[in-house]
Design an enzyme around this catalytic site. Structure first.
Site, PDB file in Angstrom:
ATOM      1  N   TYR A  64      38.437  49.323  42.466  1.00  0.00           N
ATOM      2  CA  TYR A  64      39.507  48.290  41.994  1.00  0.00           C
ATOM      3  C   TYR A  64      38.931  48.736  40.840  1.00  0.00           C
ATOM      4  CZ  TYR A  64      40.700  46.707  46.448  1.00  0.00           C
ATOM      5  OH  TYR A  64      41.101  46.363  47.654  1.00  0.00           O
ATOM      6  N   HIS A  73      50.031  40.358  48.788  1.00  0.00           N
ATOM      7  CA  HIS A  73      49.187  40.860  48.792  1.00  0.00           C
ATOM      8  C   HIS A  73      47.610  40.369  48.109  1.00  0.00           C
ATOM      9  CE1 HIS A  73      50.804  44.307  51.737  1.00  0.00           C
ATOM     10  NE2 HIS A  73      50.686  42.336  52.680  1.00  0.00           N
ATOM     11  N   CYS A 115      34.794  33.967  44.502  1.00  0.00           N
ATOM     12  CA  CYS A 115      33.001  34.269  44.627  1.00  0.00           C
ATOM     13  C   CYS A 115      33.126  33.595  46.112  1.00  0.00           C
ATOM     14  CB  CYS A 115      31.994  32.597  43.683  1.00  0.00           C
ATOM     15  SG  CYS A 115      30.845  32.881  44.974  1.00  0.00           S
ATOM     16  N   CYS A 125      29.074  35.669  40.588  1.00  0.00           N
ATOM     17  CA  CYS A 125      29.248  34.350  39.985  1.00  0.00           C
ATOM     18  C   CYS A 125      28.725  33.547  39.353  1.00  0.00           C
ATOM     19  CB  CYS A 125      29.184  33.746  41.320  1.00  0.00           C
ATOM     20  SG  CYS A 125      30.061  31.725  41.092  1.00  0.00           S
TER      21      CYS A 125
END
Ligand code: BJW
Ligand code: ZN
Length: 243
Positions: free
Chosen positions: A66, A118, A126, A146
């Protein structure tokens, strides 16, 4: 009349139009598609990386994927296909663009009647407290932690086996049911339930046209096809409507 003229003529008399887009609309912005040539990541199929199981097993590896995608989205710019869709929405009283893409380029091009089926690569949340963050800045640690509870965050993306966002999906289905013209743009139409929107529209009597240089599994069910890149076909359609 060829398919292009039939599509333009159907759009001239339509008041309700909906569009389903996939990775192909962003190909001309330099964002790789998922399937076909180049559609692999470190030798793995997307179906093996984009799952909750893959994230549970190796969150850092999934986040590396990602980070690369976030960098691509940061550097990409909307192309003439995105811009033409943003213009197209202004011409119809009822218009919904349902995208499978997570790159944010439709919004950046100005589309407003838009649902993201999507999720979005610009957001993460979180896994424990659901706190959300939104940006495309490079992350210092993978997986990111987080700020509230310290647990790990995940991309706000719909992975295989996960349900689509309820409201976006409901809106997309309703638009498919009521559209007079339905456009299926730049998607292999292999991933469900999103691909099923085209079938819902066809069943409900819409004229369904595909814009994709290649045929897909659903092509035989459609009213017609424009076999061109969307960055060429969509501006051409818009120009014909304005002529
Ligand atoms: C151009 C162009 C140019 C090139 N111009 N065009 C068996 C049968 C049926 C379904 C299933 C099954 N087994 C499992 C399922 C369900 C599964 C599924 O559909 N799997 C199939 C692969 C078989 N679906 C799901 O799991 C979904 N969830 C679900 O079903 O939940 C049920 C549930 C209900 C209640 C509770 C719990 C669960 C979720 C699917 C999520 C998909 N997510 C991804 C995320 C990837 C990660 C990420 O983005 O980081 O979404 S997968 C990936 O594929 C991404 C895309 O949005 C999606 C679709 O791909 P797309 O956009 O079509 O891209 P490509 O690459 O496939 O095609 C590109 C096209 O562009 C090509 O046709 C080119 O020709 C064309 N093109 N250049 C125009 N210039
Ligand atoms: Zn938290």
């Amino acid at each position: 009349m060829d398919d292009f003229d039939r599509l333009v003529s159907a759009l001239r008399s339509a008041s309700s139009v909906s569009v389903l887009t996939g990775a192909g609309v962003s190909a001309e912005s330099g964002i790789a598609t998922f399937r076909g040539a180049g559609g692999l990541w470190e030798g793995h199929r997307i179906e093996d990386v984009a799952t909750p199981e893959a994230f549970a097993k190796d969150p850092e590896r999934v986040w590396r994927f990602y980070e690369m995608r976030r960098q691509n989205a940061r550097e990409a710019r909307p192309n003439p296909g995105h811009t033409a869709l943003a213009e197209l929405e202004k011409r119809f009283p009822r218009f919904l663009l349902a995208t499978q893409n997570v790159d944010g380029l439709h919004r950046r091009a100005g589309s407003r009647n838009l649902v993201e089926l999507h999720g979005s690569i610009e957001r993460r949340y979180c896994v424990r407290c659901r706190r959300t963050e939104e940006d495309l800045d490079p992350l210092e640690t993978l997986p990111p932690a987080c700020a509230a509870c310290g647990d790990r965050m995940r991309p706000d993306i719909v992975w295989f086996g996960e349900p689509l966002p309820v409201e976006a999906w409901a809106d997309a289905q309703e638009a498919a049911r009521s559209a007079e013209v339905y456009l299926v743009v730049g998607t292999s139409a292999e991933v469900y339930p999103a691909a099923g929107l085209a079938l819902i529209a066809a069943d409900a009597g819409a004229a369904v046209f595909e814009i994709n240089p290649a045929e897909t599994a659903l092509s035989p069910l459609f009213s017609g096809a424009i076999r061109e890149p969307s960055g060429v076909a969509l501006p051409r359609i818009l120009a014909a409507l304005e002529a």
